[in-house]
Design a protein around this motif. Structure first.
Motif, short mmCIF file in Angstrom:
data_model
loop_
_atom_site.label_atom_id
_atom_site.label_comp_id
_atom_site.label_asym_id
_atom_site.label_seq_id
_atom_site.Cartn_x
_atom_site.Cartn_y
_atom_site.Cartn_z
N ASN A 4 34.16 -81.90 -1.66
CA ASN A 4 33.22 -80.80 -1.56
C ASN A 4 33.70 -79.65 -2.43
O ASN A 4 34.89 -79.34 -2.46
CB ASN A 4 33.10 -80.33 -0.12
CG ASN A 4 32.22 -81.26 0.70
OD1 ASN A 4 31.20 -81.76 0.22
ND2 ASN A 4 32.64 -81.54 1.92
N GLY A 41 26.99 -72.66 0.57
CA GLY A 41 26.84 -73.26 1.90
C GLY A 41 28.16 -73.42 2.65
O GLY A 41 28.18 -73.49 3.87
N LEU A 42 29.28 -73.49 1.91
CA LEU A 42 30.55 -73.84 2.55
C LEU A 42 31.42 -72.62 2.84
O LEU A 42 32.30 -72.68 3.69
CB LEU A 42 31.33 -74.82 1.67
CG LEU A 42 30.54 -76.03 1.17
CD1 LEU A 42 31.45 -76.96 0.38
CD2 LEU A 42 29.91 -76.79 2.32
N SER A 43 31.19 -71.53 2.13
CA SER A 43 32.06 -70.38 2.30
C SER A 43 31.46 -69.15 1.62
O SER A 43 30.53 -69.28 0.83
CB SER A 43 33.43 -70.67 1.69
OG SER A 43 34.30 -69.58 1.87
N GLU A 47 36.07 -65.77 0.48
CA GLU A 47 36.89 -66.59 1.38
C GLU A 47 37.14 -67.99 0.83
O GLU A 47 37.58 -68.86 1.56
CB GLU A 47 36.22 -66.71 2.75
CG GLU A 47 36.78 -65.77 3.79
CD GLU A 47 36.12 -64.41 3.73
OE1 GLU A 47 34.91 -64.38 3.47
OE2 GLU A 47 36.82 -63.40 3.89
N ASP A 50 40.71 -69.09 1.22
CA ASP A 50 41.00 -69.43 2.62
C ASP A 50 40.53 -70.85 2.92
O ASP A 50 41.25 -71.62 3.58
CB ASP A 50 40.28 -68.46 3.57
CG ASP A 50 40.81 -67.04 3.46
OD1 ASP A 50 40.42 -66.34 2.52
OD2 ASP A 50 41.63 -66.66 4.32
N GLY A 51 39.33 -71.19 2.45
CA GLY A 51 38.79 -72.52 2.70
C GLY A 51 39.65 -73.60 2.07
O GLY A 51 39.87 -74.67 2.65
N ILE A 54 42.81 -73.98 4.18
CA ILE A 54 42.55 -74.71 5.42
C ILE A 54 42.34 -76.20 5.16
O ILE A 54 42.66 -77.04 5.99
CB ILE A 54 41.27 -74.15 6.08
CG1 ILE A 54 41.47 -72.72 6.55
CG2 ILE A 54 40.81 -75.01 7.23
CD1 ILE A 54 40.15 -72.04 6.89
N GLY A 55 41.78 -76.51 3.99
CA GLY A 55 41.40 -77.89 3.70
C GLY A 55 39.95 -78.18 4.04
O GLY A 55 39.55 -79.33 4.17
N ALA A 56 39.13 -77.12 4.19
CA ALA A 56 37.73 -77.33 4.53
C ALA A 56 36.96 -77.96 3.36
O ALA A 56 36.02 -78.71 3.56
CB ALA A 56 37.08 -76.00 4.91
N PHE A 57 37.35 -77.62 2.14
CA PHE A 57 36.78 -78.26 0.96
C PHE A 57 37.89 -78.41 -0.07
O PHE A 57 38.97 -77.81 0.08
CB PHE A 57 35.58 -77.48 0.40
CG PHE A 57 35.71 -75.99 0.50
CD1 PHE A 57 36.45 -75.28 -0.44
CD2 PHE A 57 35.12 -75.28 1.53
CE1 PHE A 57 36.59 -73.92 -0.36
CE2 PHE A 57 35.25 -73.90 1.62
CZ PHE A 57 36.00 -73.22 0.68
N GLU A 58 37.63 -79.20 -1.11
CA GLU A 58 38.71 -79.59 -2.00
C GLU A 58 38.75 -78.80 -3.30
O GLU A 58 39.76 -78.78 -3.99
CB GLU A 58 38.61 -81.09 -2.32
CG GLU A 58 38.95 -82.00 -1.14
CD GLU A 58 37.84 -82.15 -0.13
OE1 GLU A 58 36.69 -81.70 -0.41
OE2 GLU A 58 38.07 -82.71 0.95
#
Ligand code: NA
Ligand code: NA
Lengths: 314, 210, 466
Positions: A4, A41-43, A47, A50-51, A54-58
């Motif tokens: 992502n 959509g993802l952040s 931020e 930060d994402g 965290i590993g929320a997206f690559e």
């Protein structure tokens, strides 16, 4: 593998290298490795680091100036009057800086690896009202300019005034600011040229640095062929970006100014030299002092960048 | 959709805890109200500075962004105590006695789980912006005048932790009401019929114009 | 599992939480958090040793949302607009407005009801919230109407309906929220609400005059005010004009010069003027404190919904649902106008059961991209578009339509907050009475919405000048 990617806004010149990268990577791996690009959509744009951490997206894009304390090392490229002359040169200098150990360590705090820059032209100024024919005319003028460019404008007596990009047009219409410093694509997409009467062609006060980063663990987890496909596509994606920016955006820029009868101001070299002397040295010295306090080898980074610019120039 | 409710009291320990905690919540909510007032003054100063003295307030936007979490979070528990967060009470409004208390207990418990997780999540968000080793302990700063952002980020886990305590009090309240089957449970917002509730809302505005 | 399927399941779960009576803000946040955990765990094929990772990433992702979404300069308009409303009450502006409207226009058929509509419209120009406006006027206008023989249900209905004007006529908290969700210019949207708001007021007034002419025993006109009395009623109401002028001039200068600042500053300056006025009228710390506490409470309620719903919206982003919905809508083989009308009707149904802000926050992230796609895209030119307007203009037009729908829902049963509030103020009225009394205004609102759809220039004329 599916990654992502967190960008913001809409697809535009500023995101074409990521779009191209997605295309190339998918092609090279026969669709095995895809980049799924999301615009906002993802952040939030501020931020995105930060994402990544965290590993929320690559993969994500952000600008150094959004949060200097998150990424002090790369704000060096936002200093005023570095003397970078083209998108190609900016790409080359950025890529070199991104390999510097202190910079790598700075971004590693966010589990991030710098992949490529999004080179932008100089943030020349668009304004309404009487055109400032000499630098003295900037005295008391409210200008929307952030970071190092704001500091540069303050040095000639202008008043840097801030607001989010989406409020800029309104602020200009309403006289809250008389002038705005943006890249040309932003002057066009945020509509500042609609109410402008002049543009500075060669003030060249500086630009912002907006890298694309990847999550370091995700990069390590890729298979060798996937990683190869990604890393080998960076140069081509950047070339495509620069060609697109120069070809599409800059080609539209001149006619856009002429259509609207916007006066193009060029300052004589003597004037510019005085400006640079007044601003560049003190700004760089302040940057070194602040960032040395943060534990960065600030002087070394600045020297590295200056050397790179000298090498890649000419 | 409705917000606003009545909270009964008696001289039990639970009710006394409820009322003392309410005092703290009220102070926090008043802080939030004062922040709104401060925002208004800030704008007046900014407009005045720009137009009267040609001296815009540097970092005006940065300061607003710092004040917003104060306004948005500090009263969250105060509002929960009074049942002020809106909900759809068509179903719970039709329930009575133990069934009602059981339903309220379950949804309140789910909210407690959510808020405990969000205390964790917002704390992590704060931690990423905080670094003891840096000047001003800052690892994240605002756009124009580089204010450290960690104090504003810290407000979320603090306010949410206060809300968690409130939710625990309400869970005890519903649990006790379920055990005793009472008609008059204390320390929990009661579903009241909409007309009564609207009257309460309107009474808040009573005063000068009558 | 397909991320779209996860999206639909979680959305279903959210509706269950809401129906069970969980506070909307928390229900949305919980649904969003559960959804994020699901999405991240799905990415690891539900391996049991990866659950903790999925939970951690989901919690930390959700944990960014509250701070990052509320720290917005544009959102700072909301508490300021709410504060203005409470301060205006303490400044005695409500009563002054009603008195002035009565002396100037109560001579028409149905005069007192018409005066109520215009006094409310005037108050709407300083108040950002519909419900508070209805509560205030129920106390002032209903007794006077009853005293001269109006049907009590109708009198209550007038106030409930007129209260909705507060969210169209700027300032308006809900228009700000719309502007932020869809990332459009707040100033232009506020400006766009002005003409439709005043237009709505005239439609209400025409309806009342028509009813007064057609029905026997309707409330009589109220005449006999001398010009001296009329002019004497103006000074106490003047601060309203002053505040309106400030707000308008901070958004757009009608004389073609520079506007005076940003909407944020205009709102704050308006609040400051009303604050000085309230001080002058004898407001002391006790009253200011309760105004501040009420402002805090209402603001917190709104902001909690905002961050709660945005956690859910963040999950929708990871599930890619808005994109899928936009593709589906723009792929429908029917006329775009028919699709738009269906969307508005769906809002009418949803709004029967939901609160306005929650409804917009929940639906717009999915519906707005779909409507923009329907018109031909965000950057479409008027000539190539389905609705004959450019992308940014379509965003403004749709915003006013949606907000008008949301306001309509404040007076429709079974959950019509304005009607509850009016019934709550008056001991002699039940909620059913108010719903009965407000019914004629459904027709007025239906006409208004149909005209706004058919003649977008009513909405777009003013913002297109700015
Ligand atoms: Na209003
Ligand atoms: Na309704």
């Amino acid at each position: 593998t599916e990654w992502n990617v967190s960008l913001w806004g809409t697809r535009r010149a500023f995101t074409e290298h990521v779009e191209k990268l997605a295309e190339l990577v998918s092609e090279k791996t026969g669709g095995e490795f895809t980049l799924n690009i999301s615009y906002g959509g993802l952040s939030n744009n501020r931020e995105n680091l930060d994402g990544i951490s965290i590993g929320a997206f690559e993969m994500a894009q952000f600008c150094a100036g959004y949060h200097a304390d998150k990424n002090p090392s790369i704000t060096v490229l936002e200093l005023p009057f570095l003397g970078i002359e083209s998108l190609e040169q900016e790409a080359a200098v950025s890529m070199a800086l991104y390999q510097h150990p202190a910079v790598v360590a700075d971004l590693a705090r966010w589990n991030a690896t710098l992949l490529m820059p999004s080179p932008l032209p100089q943030y020349n100024i668009v304004g309404s009202g009487d055109a400032p024919m000499t630098l003295a005319d900037y005295e008391g003028m409210s200008v929307r300019a952030v970071g190092g460019i704001g500091a540069a404008m303050a040095a000639v007596g202008a008043v840097p005034t801030s607001m989010t990009a989406s409020e800029v047009r309104q602020a200009m219409d309403s006289g809250v600011v008389k002038a705005v410093s943006f890249a040309p694509h932003a002057h066009m997409s945020f509509g500042t040229i609609e109410s402008a009467s002049w543009w500075t062609t060669n003030l060249n006060p500086g630009t912002v640095n907006c890298p694309v980063v990847v999550n370091s663990d995700a990069l390590a987890d890729l298979s060798d062929s996937e990683r190869e496909a990604l890393l080998s596509s960076v140069d081509e994606a950047l070339d495509y970006y620069i060609e697109f920016y120069n070809g599409e955006t800059m080609a539209a820029w001149g006619p856009a100014l002429e259509e609207r009868g916007i006066e193009q101001i060029s300052y004589p070299e003597s004037e510019l030299t005085a400006f640079r002397d007044a601003v560049a040295g003190p700004a760089a010295a302040a940057w070194v002092e602040d960032n040395a306090a943060k534990g960065l080898p600030a002087q070394e980074i600045l020297d590295f960048v200056t050397d790179q610019i000298a090498e890649t120039g000419m | 959709m409705a917000g606003g409710a009545q909270v009964l009291q008696d001289d039990s320990t639970l009710s006394r805890l409820d009322r003392s905690f309410y005092k703290l919540e009220r102070v926090l909510a008043l802080l939030s109200g004062l922040a709104v007032f401060g925002l208004m003054i800030l704008a007046v100063v900014s407009v005045g500075g720009r137009n009267v003295m040609n001296a815009p307030l540097p970092g005006y936007v940065d300061w607003i962004e710092q004040a917003m979490p104060l306004i948005a979070f500090m009263g969250v528990s105060y509002t929960q105590r009074d049942g002020g967060h809106i909900r759809m009470d068509m179903v719970v409004g039709a329930l009575k006695g133990r069934v009602l208390y059981a339903a309220e207990f379950l949804t309140t418990f789910a909210v407690l789980v959510l808020m405990v997780l969000l205390v964790w999540g917002t704390w992590a968000h704060f931690q990423r912006s905080f670094d003891f080793g840096s000047p001003l302990w800052s690892r994240d700063s605002s756009m124009d005048i580089a204010l450290p952002i960690w104090p504003a980020k810290l407000l979320a886990p603090v306010a949410f932790a206060v809300l968690c305590v409130r939710l625990v009090l309400q869970l005890v309240g519903y649990g006790r009401a379920f055990r005793t089957g009472t008609d008059a449970p204390v320390a929990v917002p009661l579903v009241i019929d909409v007309a009564t509730q609207a009257r309460l809302e309107a009474e808040q505005l009573s005063g000068r114009d009558d | 599992m397909d991320s779209i399927e996860i999206g639909l399941w979680v959305t279903g779960g959210l509706l269950v939480f809401v129906v069970l009576g969980m506070r909307v803000a928390f229900a949305a946040a919980l649904a969003g958090l559960v959804g994020l955990i699901w999405i991240f765990w799905d990415k690891k094929d539900y391996a049991s040793d990866e659950f903790v990772w999925a939970l951690t990433v989901a919690v930390k992702t959700a944990g960014q949302v509250p701070h990052s979404k509320v720290s917005s300069q544009a959102l700072s308009l909301i508490p300021t607009f709410i504060l203005i409303g409470y301060l205006a009450y303490y400044a005695g502006l409500t009563k002054a407005l009603f008195e002035a409207a009565k002396r100037w226009i109560a001579w028409v058929p149905g005069g007192l009801a018409v005066s109520t509509v215009f006094a409310t419209a005037g108050f709407a120009a300083v108040s950002g919230a519909s419900v508070a406006t209805a509560a205030v006027f129920a106390r002032i206008a209903i007794p006077e109407m009853l005293a001269i023989g109006y049907d009590k249900r109708f009198a209550a209905g007038v106030v409930a309906a007129a209260g909705t004007l507060a969210s169209l006529i700027p300032p308006s908290a809900i228009l700000v929220i719309y502007a932020i969700i869809v990332e459009q210019d707040v100033g232009k949207l506020l400006l766009a609400g002005f003409v439709p708001g005043v237009f709505s007021a005239f439609v209400y007034a025409s309806l009342i005059i028509g009813m007064a002419l057609a029905l026997p025993n309707f409330g009589p006109p109220v005449g006999g005010f001398t010009w001296r009395e009329r002019f004497a009623s103006l000074p106490p109401a003047l601060p309203i004009v002053f505040v309106v002028v400030i707000i308008i001039f901070f958004v757009y200068n009608p004389f073609g010069g520079d506007a005076w600042g940003t909407p944020t500053e205009g709102g704050a300056l308006g609040a400051f003027v009303v604050f000085l006025m309230a001080l002058y009228r004898g407001m002391r710390w006790g009253e200011l404190k309760s105004a501040l506490l009420e402002t805090a409470k209402l603001s917190v309620m709104i902001f909690t919904i905002i961050w709660g719903v945005l956690i859910y919206v963040r999950f929708l982003g990871f599930a890619d649902l808005p994109h899928a919905f936009a593709d589906w809508i723009s792929g429908l083989e029917q006329s775009p106008m028919l699709t738009l009308v269906c969307i508005l009707l769906a809002y009418a149904v949803l709004g029967m059961f939901m609160d306005a802000i929650g409804m917009l926050l929940l639906t717009l992230p999915v519906v707005y991209p779909a409507v923009m796609a329907l018109n031909g895209g965000v950057d479409v030119a008027a000539a190539d578009s389905a609705f004959g307007m450019s992308g940014p203009m379509c965003a403004i037009w749709f915003g006013i339509l949606v907000v008008k729908m949301a306001e309509f829902c404040l007076i429709t049963p079974p959950i019509g907050l304005n009607c509850f509030v009016v019934a709550g103020v008056r001991d002699d009225l039940t909620v059913q009475d108010v719903f009965r009394g407000v019914t004629p205004f459904f027709i007025a609102d239906g006409i208004t919405i149909a005209l706004l759809v058919a003649f977008p220039s009513i909405v777009l004329w003013l913002p297109s000048l700015a």
